[in-house]
Enzyme design. Sequence first.
Site, PDB file in Angstrom:
ATOM      1  N   ASP A   1       1.031  -1.295   0.030  1.00 31.54           N
ATOM      2  CA  ASP A   1      -0.095  -0.024   0.049  1.00 31.54           C
ATOM      3  C   ASP A   1       0.919   1.298  -0.059  1.00 31.54           C
ATOM      4  O   ASP A   1       0.692   2.308  -0.737  1.00 31.54           O
ATOM      5  CB  ASP A   1      -0.944  -0.009   1.366  1.00 31.54           C
ATOM      6  CG  ASP A   1      -2.052  -0.948   1.156  1.00 31.54           C
ATOM      7  OD1 ASP A   1      -2.514  -1.303  -0.031  1.00 31.54           O
ATOM      8  OD2 ASP A   1      -2.442  -1.510   2.067  1.00 31.54           O
ATOM      9  N   GLY A   2       1.889   1.125   0.814  1.00 35.21           N
ATOM     10  CA  GLY A   2       2.895   2.578   0.671  1.00 35.21           C
ATOM     11  C   GLY A   2       3.353   2.681  -0.663  1.00 35.21           C
ATOM     12  O   GLY A   2       3.436   3.859  -0.944  1.00 35.21           O
TER      13      GLY A   2
ATOM     14  N   GLU B   1      -4.534  10.280   4.745  1.00 32.94           N
ATOM     15  CA  GLU B   1      -4.863  11.042   5.752  1.00 32.94           C
ATOM     16  C   GLU B   1      -3.812  12.184   6.010  1.00 32.94           C
ATOM     17  O   GLU B   1      -2.564  12.227   5.503  1.00 32.94           O
ATOM     18  CB  GLU B   1      -4.867  10.336   7.089  1.00 32.94           C
ATOM     19  CG  GLU B   1      -3.705   9.910   7.764  1.00 32.94           C
ATOM     20  CD  GLU B   1      -3.011   8.770   7.152  1.00 32.94           C
ATOM     21  OE1 GLU B   1      -1.963   8.595   7.009  1.00 32.94           O
ATOM     22  OE2 GLU B   1      -3.767   7.635   6.936  1.00 32.94           O
TER      23      GLU B   1
ATOM     24  N   ASP C   1      -2.190  12.643  21.854  1.00 34.60           N
ATOM     25  CA  ASP C   1      -1.053  12.179  21.171  1.00 34.60           C
ATOM     26  C   ASP C   1      -1.058  12.494  19.955  1.00 34.60           C
ATOM     27  O   ASP C   1      -0.080  12.952  19.222  1.00 34.60           O
ATOM     28  CB  ASP C   1      -0.878  10.907  21.230  1.00 34.60           C
ATOM     29  CG  ASP C   1      -0.298  10.283  22.544  1.00 34.60           C
ATOM     30  OD1 ASP C   1       0.104  11.062  23.324  1.00 34.60           O
ATOM     31  OD2 ASP C   1      -0.386   9.120  22.868  1.00 34.60           O
TER      32      ASP C   1
ATOM     33  N   ALA D   1     -11.085   6.557   1.492  1.00 35.18           N
ATOM     34  CA  ALA D   1      -9.977   5.792   0.835  1.00 35.18           C
ATOM     35  C   ALA D   1      -9.135   5.524   1.825  1.00 35.18           C
ATOM     36  O   ALA D   1      -8.707   4.220   1.787  1.00 35.18           O
ATOM     37  CB  ALA D   1      -9.386   6.361  -0.225  1.00 35.18           C
TER      38      ALA D   1
ATOM     39  N   THR E   1      -9.571   3.199   6.532  1.00 32.63           N
ATOM     40  CA  THR E   1      -9.213   2.040   6.966  1.00 32.63           C
ATOM     41  C   THR E   1      -7.759   1.772   7.417  1.00 32.63           C
ATOM     42  O   THR E   1      -7.324   0.670   8.052  1.00 32.63           O
ATOM     43  CB  THR E   1      -9.654   0.509   6.332  1.00 32.63           C
ATOM     44  OG1 THR E   1      -8.848   0.783   4.975  1.00 32.63           O
ATOM     45  CG2 THR E   1     -11.010   0.710   5.949  1.00 32.63           C
ATOM     46  N   ALA E   2      -6.981   2.819   7.078  1.00 37.15           N
ATOM     47  CA  ALA E   2      -5.635   2.610   7.624  1.00 37.15           C
ATOM     48  C   ALA E   2      -5.419   3.385   9.091  1.00 37.15           C
ATOM     49  O   ALA E   2      -5.832   2.778  10.010  1.00 37.15           O
ATOM     50  CB  ALA E   2      -4.726   3.797   6.495  1.00 37.15           C
ATOM     51  N   TYR E   3      -4.565   4.314   9.134  1.00 35.19           N
ATOM     52  CA  TYR E   3      -4.176   4.923  10.432  1.00 35.19           C
ATOM     53  C   TYR E   3      -5.594   5.179  11.174  1.00 35.19           C
ATOM     54  O   TYR E   3      -5.516   5.280  12.209  1.00 35.19           O
ATOM     55  CB  TYR E   3      -3.451   6.201  10.087  1.00 35.19           C
ATOM     56  CG  TYR E   3      -2.390   6.695  11.343  1.00 35.19           C
ATOM     57  CD1 TYR E   3      -2.592   5.934  12.322  1.00 35.19           C
ATOM     58  CD2 TYR E   3      -1.445   7.857  11.206  1.00 35.19           C
ATOM     59  CE1 TYR E   3      -1.828   6.270  13.804  1.00 35.19           C
ATOM     60  CE2 TYR E   3      -0.631   7.875  12.432  1.00 35.19           C
ATOM     61  CZ  TYR E   3      -0.898   7.383  13.593  1.00 35.19           C
ATOM     62  OH  TYR E   3      -0.192   7.945  14.649  1.00 35.19           O
ATOM     63  N   ASN E   4      -6.449   5.984  10.386  1.00 32.32           N
ATOM     64  CA  ASN E   4      -7.752   6.319  10.948  1.00 32.32           C
ATOM     65  C   ASN E   4      -8.451   5.231  11.768  1.00 32.32           C
ATOM     66  O   ASN E   4      -8.777   5.589  12.833  1.00 32.32           O
ATOM     67  CB  ASN E   4      -8.449   6.981   9.947  1.00 32.32           C
ATOM     68  CG  ASN E   4      -9.751   7.356  10.440  1.00 32.32           C
ATOM     69  OD1 ASN E   4     -10.299   8.218  11.234  1.00 32.32           O
ATOM     70  ND2 ASN E   4     -10.785   6.424   9.955  1.00 32.32           N
TER      71      ASN E   4
END
Length: 255
Positions: free
Chosen positions: A45-46, A116, A145, A153, A156-159
Amino acid sequence: MRQPPKIHFAASRAEIAETAQRVLAARYGHVPEDEADVIVALGGDGFMLQTLHGTQHLPAPVYGMNRGTIGFLMNEYSENDLLDRLAAAEEEVINPLSMRAETRDSKIHEALAINEVSLLRAGPQAAKLRITVDGRVRMDELVCDGALVSTPAGSTAYNYSAHGPILPIGSDVLALTAMSAFRPRRWRGALLPKTAQVRFDVIEIDKRPVMADADSRSVRDVVSVEIKSEPSVEHRILFDPGHGLEERLIQEQFV
């Protein structure tokens, strides 16, 4: 007879991706990216995000095949039937976020983020942030923090890891999510219209330094960060039928 598409194969630096690039290029041909009808990204993904950013000035859509770990934005890897898969692929068009960050030395840093834009504490103490939406202060002080604004899109990642909501891909909504909020302790974030313009101001910048990050492109010692959707930029991503972003976002909520 219809001519097969001209393909540019892009690969991450992982050995498994570079090997796939050599095999596929030998089998299907390989052209420079600015001559391609479609760009095939080989990695995780990256690398897919890196490819989308790097080719956003080109008309060719990007079709990813997973040679990484999770591969949420990727299709399954196969050396066979690539031309048939490309012909049947479904297209998703997504808009990135734009980030405008001002640092302590009064410099302005701009970047685009497909997933994000996040603010993270850069020292031992929690960050203090003031949140303004469309010119109106909505929260005088968030002790945390960090905080982020996510696209559907990227939801579902960091969020999602920060307990933010998963957003349907077609929704005109952004997620504003706090990370380890201390005050207000129970505040988990907000859903905002896609047209919203969000501003974070860093409080006590000397004592509580903060960094900003747009899809892994980081800016240190920020004093303010402005975030909004950028509809003028469109990223075209191809998925195998039945495995597009909308289906994956729904699927993620039942695992």
